[in-house]
Write an enzyme that holds these catalytic residues in place. Sequence first.
Site, PDB file in Angstrom:
ATOM      1  N   ALA A   1      35.336  43.396  42.358  1.00 54.13           N
ATOM      2  CA  ALA A   1      33.964  43.833  42.629  1.00 54.13           C
ATOM      3  C   ALA A   1      33.898  44.715  43.879  1.00 54.13           C
ATOM      4  O   ALA A   1      32.925  44.693  44.626  1.00 54.13           O
ATOM      5  CB  ALA A   1      33.046  42.616  42.764  1.00 54.13           C
TER       6      ALA A   1
ATOM      7  N   GLY B   1      46.970  53.417  36.119  1.00 48.29           N
ATOM      8  CA  GLY B   1      45.944  54.282  36.698  1.00 48.29           C
ATOM      9  C   GLY B   1      46.370  55.713  36.989  1.00 48.29           C
ATOM     10  O   GLY B   1      45.649  56.434  37.670  1.00 48.29           O
TER      11      GLY B   1
ATOM     12  N   LYS C   1      35.660  55.317  51.944  1.00 46.89           N
ATOM     13  CA  LYS C   1      34.770  55.885  50.915  1.00 46.89           C
ATOM     14  C   LYS C   1      33.288  55.595  51.178  1.00 46.89           C
ATOM     15  O   LYS C   1      32.432  56.419  50.901  1.00 46.89           O
ATOM     16  CB  LYS C   1      35.161  55.366  49.536  1.00 46.89           C
ATOM     17  CG  LYS C   1      36.500  55.911  49.030  1.00 46.89           C
ATOM     18  CD  LYS C   1      36.758  55.400  47.634  1.00 46.89           C
ATOM     19  CE  LYS C   1      38.090  55.857  47.090  1.00 46.89           C
ATOM     20  NZ  LYS C   1      38.279  55.433  45.696  1.00 46.89           N
TER      21      LYS C   1
HETATM   22  P1  ATR Z   1      38.559  48.957  46.099  1.00 48.67           P
HETATM   23  O1  ATR Z   1      37.630  49.933  46.748  1.00 48.67           O
HETATM   24  O2  ATR Z   1      39.913  49.526  45.801  1.00 48.67           O
HETATM   25  O3  ATR Z   1      37.970  48.313  44.913  1.00 48.67           O
HETATM   26  P2  ATR Z   1      37.946  46.729  47.818  1.00 48.67           P
HETATM   27  O4  ATR Z   1      36.552  47.216  47.935  1.00 48.67           O
HETATM   28  O5  ATR Z   1      38.646  46.264  49.042  1.00 48.67           O
HETATM   29  O6  ATR Z   1      38.886  47.859  47.210  1.00 48.67           O
HETATM   30  O7  ATR Z   1      37.965  45.592  46.703  1.00 48.67           O
HETATM   31  C1  ATR Z   1      39.100  44.857  46.452  1.00 48.67           C
HETATM   32  C2  ATR Z   1      38.854  43.907  45.278  1.00 48.67           C
HETATM   33  O8  ATR Z   1      40.058  43.162  45.062  1.00 48.67           O
HETATM   34  C3  ATR Z   1      37.757  42.886  45.518  1.00 48.67           C
HETATM   35  O9  ATR Z   1      37.165  42.589  44.290  1.00 48.67           O
HETATM   36  C4  ATR Z   1      38.547  41.684  46.036  1.00 48.67           C
HETATM   37  O10 ATR Z   1      37.915  40.425  45.828  1.00 48.67           O
HETATM   38  P3  ATR Z   1      36.828  39.870  46.881  1.00 48.67           P
HETATM   39  O11 ATR Z   1      35.564  40.610  46.584  1.00 48.67           O
HETATM   40  O12 ATR Z   1      36.746  38.428  46.598  1.00 48.67           O
HETATM   41  O13 ATR Z   1      37.390  40.183  48.242  1.00 48.67           O
HETATM   42  C5  ATR Z   1      39.786  41.765  45.178  1.00 48.67           C
HETATM   43  N1  ATR Z   1      40.901  41.079  45.823  1.00 48.67           N
HETATM   44  C6  ATR Z   1      41.680  41.551  46.836  1.00 48.67           C
HETATM   45  N2  ATR Z   1      42.624  40.658  47.175  1.00 48.67           N
HETATM   46  C7  ATR Z   1      42.442  39.588  46.358  1.00 48.67           C
HETATM   47  C8  ATR Z   1      43.108  38.331  46.193  1.00 48.67           C
HETATM   48  N3  ATR Z   1      44.170  37.994  46.931  1.00 48.67           N
HETATM   49  N4  ATR Z   1      42.640  37.486  45.247  1.00 48.67           N
HETATM   50  C9  ATR Z   1      41.580  37.820  44.484  1.00 48.67           C
HETATM   51  N5  ATR Z   1      40.913  38.991  44.570  1.00 48.67           N
HETATM   52  C10 ATR Z   1      41.340  39.851  45.484  1.00 48.67           C
END
Ligand code: ATR
Length: 284
Positions: A135, A252, A73
């Site tokens: 985030a 969703g 994206k």
């Molecule tokens: P999307 O575009 O779907 O939002 P992304 O940009 O990869 O996907 O974001 C994934 C989100 O899930 C992030 O907020 C990530 O936290 P970090 O910013 O700390 O990476 C969160 N996330 C993914 N795996 C996680 C985990 N095991 N524990 C906590 N947060 C997680």
Amino acid sequence: MAEKNIKEPVYLGLIGFPAFHSLSPRMHKKALKLLNISGEYLAFEIPPERFEKAVEGAKNLGFRGLNITLPFKERAYKMSDEVGSDEVKFIGSANTLLFENGKIKCFNTDVFGFEKALEKKGYQIEGKKIAVIGAGGASRAVVFSSLKNKAKKITIFNRTKSKAEKIAEDMQTLSSKTEIEIKELKEIDIDEFDIVVNATSLGWKDENLLDIFQKVKINKNKKEKKLFFDTIYRKTPFLKEGEKLGYDTEDGKWMLVLQGAKSFEIWLGIYPPDEEMLKEIENM
Ligand code: ATR
């Protein structure tokens, strides 16, 4: 943009990695059929090194537009010639591309998907306190929409605090009336919020959302109407917890359908029958 009679076949598609599991082809094909438009919507799973070339390829083949999903994206936004609407600039990623006069125009219809899904559930954002967990890209769309719709306060919880801070920095200029606050997940107090949104990518597997519900402070006597909303289209552990606590929950699926319906409108100038699109994917 609106076209009453679309006579040429319309080619649409989705690029992602992975992409073959996507429900988008089903709902878009249904919309084309119901509106009597001849055309196709295909999912393409493209390895990361070929993303930009694939988009150019679709443009040159005469595609009307594309949906873009993970992990492309941001690259879709960066490679576009024009920004189709304001939200993309703030979010920094695009899920919809329109090919027009040889140019690539980008949009982010997740914003519409989120706010319209809440509306369908009978919730409004204005004046509400909203917790956003995560985030990444999905979180940015939710925060943008909450600001645009005059939420009272938005609290962002994320494992990596700096990413939440960056969202606040990028978006606070949108509205001085809504307070944006960053907190640690362990500080979450569900009672403070009207709407709690899981915008992390957690939920496909049965990982519990950071075990936050073992840590939350819940005042059992204060059960006001509250919504647990997940940007993921299945009943995640997060939603199961919300249900156990006696709150309204929403997965969703509507958000997915509505972002798709909005993309369809951008490509073809016609808002498609969204209820029918939902029915098409509901039992998948
Ligand atoms: P999307 O575009 O779907 O939002 P992304 O940009 O990869 O996907 O974001 C994934 C989100 O899930 C992030 O907020 C990530 O936290 P970090 O910013 O700390 O990476 C969160 N996330 C993914 N795996 C996680 C985990 N095991 N524990 C906590 N947060 C997680």
